[in-house]
Design a protein around this motif. Structure first.
Motif, PDB file in Angstrom:
ATOM      1  N   SER A  75       0.847  -1.184   0.000  1.00 31.11           N
ATOM      2  CA  SER A  75       0.000   0.000   0.000  1.00 31.11           C
ATOM      3  C   SER A  75       0.887   1.239   0.000  1.00 31.11           C
ATOM      4  N   PRO A  76       0.364   2.367  -0.437  1.00 30.90           N
ATOM      5  CA  PRO A  76       1.158   3.598  -0.378  1.00 30.90           C
ATOM      6  C   PRO A  76       1.575   3.941   1.055  1.00 30.90           C
ATOM      7  N   ALA A  77       2.703   4.617   1.186  1.00 34.07           N
ATOM      8  CA  ALA A  77       3.206   4.983   2.513  1.00 34.07           C
ATOM      9  C   ALA A  77       2.262   5.928   3.241  1.00 34.07           C
ATOM     10  N   ALA A  78       1.431   6.656   2.490  1.00 32.63           N
ATOM     11  CA  ALA A  78       0.489   7.592   3.108  1.00 32.63           C
ATOM     12  C   ALA A  78      -0.898   6.989   3.309  1.00 32.63           C
ATOM     13  N   ALA A  79      -1.057   5.692   3.050  1.00 28.48           N
ATOM     14  CA  ALA A  79      -2.373   5.045   3.148  1.00 28.48           C
ATOM     15  C   ALA A  79      -2.651   4.653   4.591  1.00 28.48           C
ATOM     16  N   THR A  80      -3.461   5.440   5.271  1.00 27.26           N
ATOM     17  CA  THR A  80      -3.889   5.139   6.630  1.00 27.26           C
ATOM     18  C   THR A  80      -5.406   4.997   6.648  1.00 27.26           C
ATOM     19  N   ILE A  81      -5.922   4.428   7.717  1.00 28.83           N
ATOM     20  CA  ILE A  81      -7.376   4.287   7.853  1.00 28.83           C
ATOM     21  C   ILE A  81      -8.047   5.648   7.758  1.00 28.83           C
ATOM     22  N   ASP A  82      -7.531   6.612   8.513  1.00 23.81           N
ATOM     23  CA  ASP A  82      -8.163   7.935   8.530  1.00 23.81           C
ATOM     24  C   ASP A  82      -8.084   8.613   7.166  1.00 23.81           C
ATOM     25  N   GLU A  83      -6.936   8.437   6.472  1.00 19.45           N
ATOM     26  CA  GLU A  83      -6.770   9.082   5.177  1.00 19.45           C
ATOM     27  C   GLU A  83      -7.770   8.524   4.165  1.00 19.45           C
ATOM     28  N   VAL A  84      -7.925   7.205   4.138  1.00 20.91           N
ATOM     29  CA  VAL A  84      -8.858   6.595   3.186  1.00 20.91           C
ATOM     30  C   VAL A  84     -10.298   6.948   3.544  1.00 20.91           C
ATOM     31  N   ARG A  85     -10.637   6.911   4.818  1.00 23.57           N
ATOM     32  CA  ARG A  85     -11.999   7.284   5.221  1.00 23.57           C
ATOM     33  C   ARG A  85     -12.317   8.714   4.807  1.00 23.57           C
ATOM     34  N   SER A  86     -11.365   9.604   5.005  1.00 24.29           N
ATOM     35  CA  SER A  86     -11.585  11.010   4.688  1.00 24.29           C
ATOM     36  C   SER A  86     -11.693  11.235   3.184  1.00 24.29           C
ATOM     37  N   ARG A  87     -10.781  10.661   2.429  1.00 22.06           N
ATOM     38  CA  ARG A  87     -10.760  10.912   0.987  1.00 22.06           C
ATOM     39  C   ARG A  87     -11.874  10.172   0.255  1.00 22.06           C
ATOM     40  N   ALA A  88     -12.159   8.936   0.663  1.00 18.32           N
ATOM     41  CA  ALA A  88     -13.167   8.131  -0.035  1.00 18.32           C
ATOM     42  C   ALA A  88     -14.565   8.306   0.541  1.00 18.32           C
ATOM     43  N   GLN A  89     -14.657   8.987   1.689  1.00 18.94           N
ATOM     44  CA  GLN A  89     -15.947   9.207   2.338  1.00 18.94           C
ATOM     45  C   GLN A  89     -16.672   7.885   2.572  1.00 18.94           C
ATOM     46  N   THR A  90     -15.963   6.948   3.207  1.00 19.83           N
ATOM     47  CA  THR A  90     -16.533   5.625   3.473  1.00 19.83           C
ATOM     48  C   THR A  90     -15.904   5.053   4.729  1.00 19.83           C
ATOM     49  N   TYR A  95     -13.664  -1.222  -2.898  1.00 23.94           N
ATOM     50  CA  TYR A  95     -13.304  -2.309  -3.808  1.00 23.94           C
ATOM     51  C   TYR A  95     -12.602  -1.786  -5.057  1.00 23.94           C
ATOM     52  N   PHE A  96     -13.031  -0.603  -5.520  1.00 27.22           N
ATOM     53  CA  PHE A  96     -12.502  -0.039  -6.751  1.00 27.22           C
ATOM     54  C   PHE A  96     -11.999   1.376  -6.488  1.00 27.22           C
ATOM     55  N   GLY A  97     -11.339   1.942  -7.492  1.00 25.40           N
ATOM     56  CA  GLY A  97     -10.882   3.308  -7.376  1.00 25.40           C
ATOM     57  C   GLY A  97      -9.449   3.431  -6.900  1.00 25.40           C
ATOM     58  N   PRO A  98      -8.941   4.660  -6.745  1.00 25.87           N
ATOM     59  CA  PRO A  98      -7.513   4.887  -6.498  1.00 25.87           C
ATOM     60  C   PRO A  98      -7.014   4.349  -5.167  1.00 25.87           C
ATOM     61  N   HIS A  99      -7.889   4.232  -4.175  1.00 26.86           N
ATOM     62  CA  HIS A  99      -7.444   3.760  -2.857  1.00 26.86           C
ATOM     63  C   HIS A  99      -7.291   2.241  -2.805  1.00 26.86           C
ATOM     64  N   SER A 100      -7.769   1.562  -3.841  1.00 28.61           N
ATOM     65  CA  SER A 100      -7.617   0.100  -3.882  1.00 28.61           C
ATOM     66  C   SER A 100      -6.333  -0.328  -4.596  1.00 28.61           C
ATOM     67  N   VAL A 101      -5.569   0.642  -5.121  1.00 28.95           N
ATOM     68  CA  VAL A 101      -4.375   0.333  -5.907  1.00 28.95           C
ATOM     69  C   VAL A 101      -3.172   0.131  -4.983  1.00 28.95           C
TER      70      VAL A 101
END
Length: 513
Positions: A75-90, A95-101
């Motif tokens: 995963s990216p070095a900046a990929a945290t739970i809070d970061e993904v929740r904030s950016r993806a609003q979930t 399952y899809f999109g930039p945070h799944s890469v």
């Protein structure tokens, strides 16, 4: 009557054009690794809904000794739970999109494997793939069905839909961006991908969609050679890759089953296979992830005490229902190759779900994986998202050895189904000594761990469905195309060469010289 003659080298893959590319490599004097990579490079072009140049690759190799390779990224070095929740609003992992890469590992893996075992250059082996991308290939009815069913998942990804939408059987598909990628890799090697223009475009595309992947994440990628795990079953030893892969699940299930005298093929046998698979998948969900994050070692999961405790939970007369777990559906390509010098390759490559994340890099024709969808945002899970972490991986190529020498090379696509299909194939090929092609032709079932629903192919008889229902399984019939039943291939060593077998559910070929 003349004895049956077997080829002295061979390859099997889930698309016939890829099998031909592999056979061509063998015919030109290449070895099994050359054939496997040539086939894989072609598959990334002609079956982009199964694998590709933005995915991962894993392999088990025999060259007189057993070796493993894990080619997947973090995963990216900046990929945290809070970061993904904030950016993806979930509150759940997308399952899809930039945070799944995650960082793609296949390209580095192809060069790593060729560097250790290959005899031909990447450019030589990519000739067929480049031609299929540049000049095009004719889409088959099976390919059109997969493309049509997969593209519908990506309504929110116009670049990917533009690349593959509205295609029909018989059409010629050209992928000029992907041809550019292949030609660039042949000329400049993997640095063009991880530290050059391809990697730059990957990062720019992911970031343009809100992702946190950076050039440093991509440049830091490294594949890993590792010793496969081994466990006895009957008179053979099964070899699977270690975590982060789910190979341990197949080994655990087979160790559990080794304590039973399996009935002849029928509902009683399938009940035991299913129950052992449930226990193994339950442990996979609980314990398997990035090896650095695991609190239980793979060796512990194969100890006699661990296996006996699980075996004791099986009721031969009735199905059990474990706690539901995460689902991992599959869009993957498994292939295998063997040569006259005894080099054997079991290789699997994937973008994960169909085309992967839906993130398409148009100028390079690359579909990026969504392997990060294997993470969860539950902080109590072993598979919780964390910076620069390896996700639990469903890819699990395998071999079976007898008296220290490989006897069967095998594997399958299918996400959660992979370990379950290994169990079914091994019961046929080891317990029944079934010809590998007959084992592949036999009907299959699979469990969905999110609900433990049992799905079974309609080739099973009505009496089988009734008997399984009486045991508490409530099986549901699959449709005509269901990736949960897998695309498996196998090569069995014989006294005169190899028996090469291919999956009837795909559009591949088993070819030999």
């Amino acid at each position: 009557m003349a004895a049956k003659r077997f080829p002295r080298s061979g390859v099997a893959a889930p698309h016939y054009l890829a099998s031909v590319a592999g056979l061509t490599a063998l015919a030109r004097g290449g070895n099994a690794m050359d054939a496997a990579i040539a086939a894989n490079l072609a598959l990334g072009v002609v079956a982009p809904y199964l694998c590709g140049y933005g995915g991962d690759v894993f392999a088990v190799v025999w060259d007189g000794e057993l070796h493993g390779y894990l080619g997947s990224g973090r995963s990216p070095a900046a990929a945290t739970i809070d970061e993904v929740r904030s950016r993806a609003q979930t509150d759940t992992m997308p399952y899809f999109g930039p945070h799944s890469v995650t960082v793609p590992g296949a390209v580095a893996g192809w060069f790593d494997l060729l560097g250790r075992w290959g005899t031909r250059s990447f450019g030589d082996l990519a000739e067929a793939a480049l031609a299929y991308a540049e000049d095009g290939f004719e889409l088959t009815p099976t390919g059109a069905a997969f493309l049509g069913g997969s593209v519908s998942l990506y309504d929110g990804f116009p670049a990917l839909r533009a690349a593959y939408q509205d295609v029909e059987a018989g059409q010629t598909i050209r992928q000029p961006g992907l041809a550019r990628t292949i030609a660039t890799l042949a000329a400049d090697g993997p640095d063009a991908y991880y530290q050059g223009p391809i990697g730059e475009a990957i990062v720019e595309t992911v970031q343009s969609l809100g992702g946190v992947l950076t050039p440093e994440d991509v440049a830091a990628y490294e594949g890993r050679f590792a010793q496969p795990l081994r466990a006895p079953y009957r008179d053979v030893e099964i070899a699977e890759l270690p975590p982060q892969t789910q190979g341990i699940a197949a080994l655990e299930a087979m160790r559990i089953l080794d304590g039973f005298a399996l009935p002849e093929d029928g509902p009683g046998r399938h009940h035991l296979l299913i129950e052992a698979s449930k226990l193994a998948l339950e442990d996979r969900n609980e314990y398997v992830s990035d090896r650095a994050a695991m609190t239980v070692t793979p060796d512990e999961m194969l100890t006699a005490d661990w296996i006996e405790a699980r075996r004791a939970r099986i009721d031969p007369e009735h199905a059990t229902t474990p706690a539901p777990g995460e689902a991992h559906v599959g869009g993957t390509a498994y292939l295998c190759a063997a040569d006259a010098d005894g080099l054997l390759v079991s290789l699997i490559q994937s973008n994960f779900m169909a085309f992967g994340s839906g993130v398409h890099v148009p100028e390079w024709g690359i579909n990026l994986n969504n392997r990060g969808a294997s993470f969860t945002l539950d902080p109590m899970s072993v598979n919780v998202l964390a910076p620069a972490k390896l996700p639990m991986h469903t890819l699990m190529p395998a071999m079976a050895l007898r008296d220290g020498e490989p006897t069967i090379v095998f594997g399958t696509m299918g996400g959660d189904s992979q370990a379950q299909i290994h169990v079914q194939l091994l019961a046929h090929m080891i317990d029944d000594d079934t010809d590998p092609q007959d084992a592949l032709d036999a009907p299959r079932w699979y469990l969905q761990p999110s609900t433990w629903t049992l799905r079974a192919e309609p080739q099973f008889t009505p009496a089988w469905f009734d008997a399984m229902g009486a045991l508490g399984h409530d099986p549901k019939r699959t449709g005509r195309i269901d990736t949960g039943t897998g695309h498996a291939h196998a090569i069995k060593r014989t006294a005169g060469g190899y028996a090469v077998a291919t999956e009837p559910r795909a559009e591949g070929a088993a070819l030999g010289l």
